[in-house]
Structures are given as C-alpha cells and as structure tokens.
Design a protein around this motif. Structure first.
Motif, short mmCIF file in Angstrom:
data_model
loop_
_atom_site.label_atom_id
_atom_site.label_comp_id
_atom_site.label_asym_id
_atom_site.label_seq_id
_atom_site.Cartn_x
_atom_site.Cartn_y
_atom_site.Cartn_z
N ARG A 152 3.55 0.62 -13.46
CA ARG A 152 3.76 -0.31 -11.98
C ARG A 152 2.51 0.18 -11.02
NH1 ARG A 152 9.14 2.90 -10.06
NH2 ARG A 152 8.45 1.58 -8.34
N ALA A 153 1.61 1.10 -10.87
CA ALA A 153 0.81 1.41 -10.07
C ALA A 153 -0.49 -0.24 -10.74
CB ALA A 153 -0.29 2.04 -10.10
N THR A 154 -0.40 -0.52 -11.85
CA THR A 154 -1.92 -0.86 -12.32
C THR A 154 -1.33 -3.25 -11.82
OG1 THR A 154 -2.26 -0.66 -14.18
CG2 THR A 154 -2.67 -2.44 -14.25
N GLU A 155 -0.16 -3.01 -11.74
CA GLU A 155 0.51 -3.86 -11.75
C GLU A 155 0.13 -4.44 -9.65
OE1 GLU A 155 4.81 -3.81 -13.15
OE2 GLU A 155 3.43 -4.57 -14.60
N LEU A 156 1.05 -3.42 -9.04
CA LEU A 156 1.15 -3.18 -7.96
C LEU A 156 -0.41 -3.75 -7.14
CD1 LEU A 156 3.03 -3.16 -5.17
CD2 LEU A 156 2.59 -0.55 -5.98
N CYS A 157 -1.36 -3.04 -7.63
CA CYS A 157 -2.25 -3.62 -7.58
C CYS A 157 -3.11 -4.67 -7.30
CB CYS A 157 -3.77 -2.55 -8.52
SG CYS A 157 -5.12 -2.47 -7.77
N GLY A 158 -3.14 -5.86 -9.11
CA GLY A 158 -2.48 -6.96 -8.71
C GLY A 158 -2.48 -7.75 -7.67
N ARG A 159 -0.98 -7.28 -7.29
CA ARG A 159 -0.12 -8.03 -6.66
C ARG A 159 -0.52 -7.59 -4.68
NH1 ARG A 159 4.56 -6.07 -8.43
NH2 ARG A 159 5.43 -4.89 -6.86
N VAL A 160 -1.63 -6.70 -4.79
CA VAL A 160 -2.35 -6.01 -3.04
C VAL A 160 -4.05 -7.37 -3.61
CG1 VAL A 160 -3.90 -4.12 -2.06
CG2 VAL A 160 -1.70 -3.23 -3.31
N PHE A 180 0.79 -1.44 -0.25
CA PHE A 180 0.33 -0.09 0.03
C PHE A 180 0.51 1.40 -0.03
CE2 PHE A 180 -3.55 -2.60 1.69
CZ PHE A 180 -4.76 -1.86 0.87
N GLY A 181 1.76 1.27 0.55
CA GLY A 181 3.13 2.23 0.90
C GLY A 181 3.64 2.29 -0.73
N GLU A 182 3.61 1.55 -1.32
CA GLU A 182 4.60 1.62 -2.61
C GLU A 182 3.79 2.49 -3.59
OE1 GLU A 182 6.75 -1.38 -4.99
OE2 GLU A 182 6.25 -2.03 -4.02
N LEU A 183 2.71 1.72 -3.51
CA LEU A 183 1.45 2.88 -4.03
C LEU A 183 0.84 3.59 -4.21
CD1 LEU A 183 -0.99 1.45 -6.44
CD2 LEU A 183 -2.16 0.72 -4.81
N ALA A 184 1.02 4.09 -2.81
CA ALA A 184 1.17 5.79 -2.42
C ALA A 184 2.12 6.57 -2.97
CB ALA A 184 0.60 5.59 -1.12
N ALA A 204 -11.77 -6.21 3.19
CA ALA A 204 -11.37 -6.55 1.73
C ALA A 204 -11.12 -6.10 0.87
CB ALA A 204 -10.93 -8.13 1.74
N GLU A 205 -13.01 -6.11 1.09
CA GLU A 205 -13.28 -5.13 -0.52
C GLU A 205 -12.75 -3.69 -0.57
OE1 GLU A 205 -17.34 -4.45 -2.96
OE2 GLU A 205 -17.40 -5.56 -1.13
N ILE A 206 -12.97 -3.70 1.32
CA ILE A 206 -12.62 -1.66 0.94
C ILE A 206 -10.95 -1.79 0.85
CG2 ILE A 206 -12.52 0.29 2.63
CD1 ILE A 206 -15.50 -0.84 4.33
N LEU A 207 -9.74 -2.75 1.18
CA LEU A 207 -9.24 -2.16 1.24
C LEU A 207 -8.23 -2.13 -0.30
CD1 LEU A 207 -7.90 -3.94 4.29
CD2 LEU A 207 -7.48 -1.42 3.60
N TYR A 208 -9.19 -2.95 -1.06
CA TYR A 208 -9.28 -2.98 -2.59
C TYR A 208 -9.28 -2.44 -2.99
CZ TYR A 208 -8.60 -4.70 -7.36
OH TYR A 208 -8.48 -5.15 -8.51
N ASP A 209 -10.63 -1.20 -3.03
CA ASP A 209 -11.42 -0.54 -3.75
C ASP A 209 -10.23 0.64 -3.78
OD1 ASP A 209 -13.65 -1.44 -4.90
OD2 ASP A 209 -14.89 -0.60 -3.10
N PHE A 210 -9.91 1.12 -2.01
CA PHE A 210 -8.21 1.62 -1.41
C PHE A 210 -7.23 1.73 -2.66
CE2 PHE A 210 -4.95 2.47 0.83
CZ PHE A 210 -5.19 4.17 0.99
#
Length: 207
Positions: A55-63, A17-21, A77-83
């Motif tokens: 990179r953001a798209t790839e990282l979102c998939g890993r999340v 999450f930190g890497e994505l932000a 989990a749904e809220i965090l994924y939406d985040f």
C-alpha cells in the motif's frame, strides 16, 4: 509560505501524506510485535507488513502524480517526493527485517533491539504528526531534532545488541543471521532520520 500547496490540491495531497505516514505507524507497531514473539506468531504478523509495504508503494505513486499536477516549484516537489518515497522505503525496510526473522528463524532477540524497535515506533509517530504541518512548514522546527535524538539512541542500542550477540557466541550461521537482522534495524533507523531531514529542508527553505 504559510500555505505550501495551492488550495485546489491542498486537502487531497495532505491526506495522502498523512495516509502514508499512518501506514508507517501501523508497520512500526507490527514490526515491534513481530520482533517480540517467536516463529509461529511472527509468521502470522508478517502478512500485515507485506500489505503495508504494498500500500505504501502504491500511495507513493499517487503522491508523485499529485505533485506533478501541483503549482509548486520543481525543487519543492522533488523534496516532497523524496519525503514520501523515504517513508515508503522505511515501510519496506520494516518488512525486510521481519521477513529476515521469519526466513532465518532467528530466536529471541537481545533486549536492546526490542528497545530500538520502540524508538522506531516513536519516530513513526513524529513523522505522522509532521505531515499535519506540511502546509505551515515553519512548525516543523522540532521534528528533525526529535528524530535525531531517536537516531542517536537507536545507534547506541544497535551497538549494544551487537556486543551482546558476540558475547553470547554460538554457531557462525546463527550469529550471521542475528547480525543481518541488526543491520536491517539500523537501516530503518537511518531512513527515518533521512525522512525528517527532507522535511527540515522545506523548513529551512521557507525561513
């Protein structure tokens, strides 16, 4: 619910999450620089935003994969994924705006749009800080409030920019291009507020 994630997945997931932000912060900075320059410099900066978006798209998939392995509830989990997904969508939106500027060769932007871009940077920084508190969601109480302030200011700046563009006049094709860029910036601001709202849902649930 002070410890939001089980300890066996806590650090890796927080790191993602930190890497994505952090990607969002980098993209917001590149976006501001691109808006403030002319065509030639914009073409040099645009690949940075392409890379950030990829990179953001790839990282979102890993999340998403880590959330599927976690022991938290499906609702959480749904809220965090939406985040996470909305952060990635925001990076995409920054890339979209920048690409529009390059493709349409729009000239100097109204000052309010440059100020709105600075607000986008501020909201990105707030989002990065918020990811550090996902294990103690009660500490997120000020995040949504602060991003809402940025949203309201951004909306005002977008309206000012549109008014300035129409007063300036010019060819209809140029006005349409400016309007498309302004709309894209407004979309980014909206996505940032949506990101903060998902985080606030976690805080409210934990109250």
């Amino acid at each position: 619910m002070d410890l939001f994630f089980p300890r066996r997945v806590e650090r890796p997931l927080y790191g993602q999450f930190g890497e994505l932000a952090q990607l969002l912060v980098q993209a917001a900075d590149a976006h501001s620089r691109l808006l403030g320059h002319g065509y030639r410099e914009r073409t040099r900066i645009l690949p940075v935003l392409h890379e950030n978006a990829t990179r953001a798209t790839e990282l979102c998939g890993r999340v998403a994969n880590r959330l599927a392995e976690s022991l938290i509830t499906p609702y959480e989990a749904e809220i965090l994924y939406d985040f996470a997904l909305t952060i990635a969508d925001t990076v995409d939106s920054l890339e979209h705006t920048s690409e529009l500027l390059v493709l349409t060769r729009v000239g100097t932007l109204p000052t309010p749009l440059l100020e709105a871009a600075k607000g986008i940077e501020r909201a990105a920084e707030l989002t990065l800080v918020a990811t550090w508190s996902l294990n103690q969601v009660r500490d997120l109480d000020d995040y949504y409030t602060q991003v809402r302030k940025v949203r309201r200011q951004g909306d005002r700046l977008v309206r000012q920019a549109l008014a300035e563009l129409y007063r300036r006049g010019g060819a209809s094709s140029e006005l349409l291009a400016f309007r498309d860029v302004t709309t894209a910036i407004a979309r980014t601001i909206e996505l940032q507020e949506r990101t903060a709202r998902f985080a606030d849902l976690l805080r409210v649930k934990d109250a």
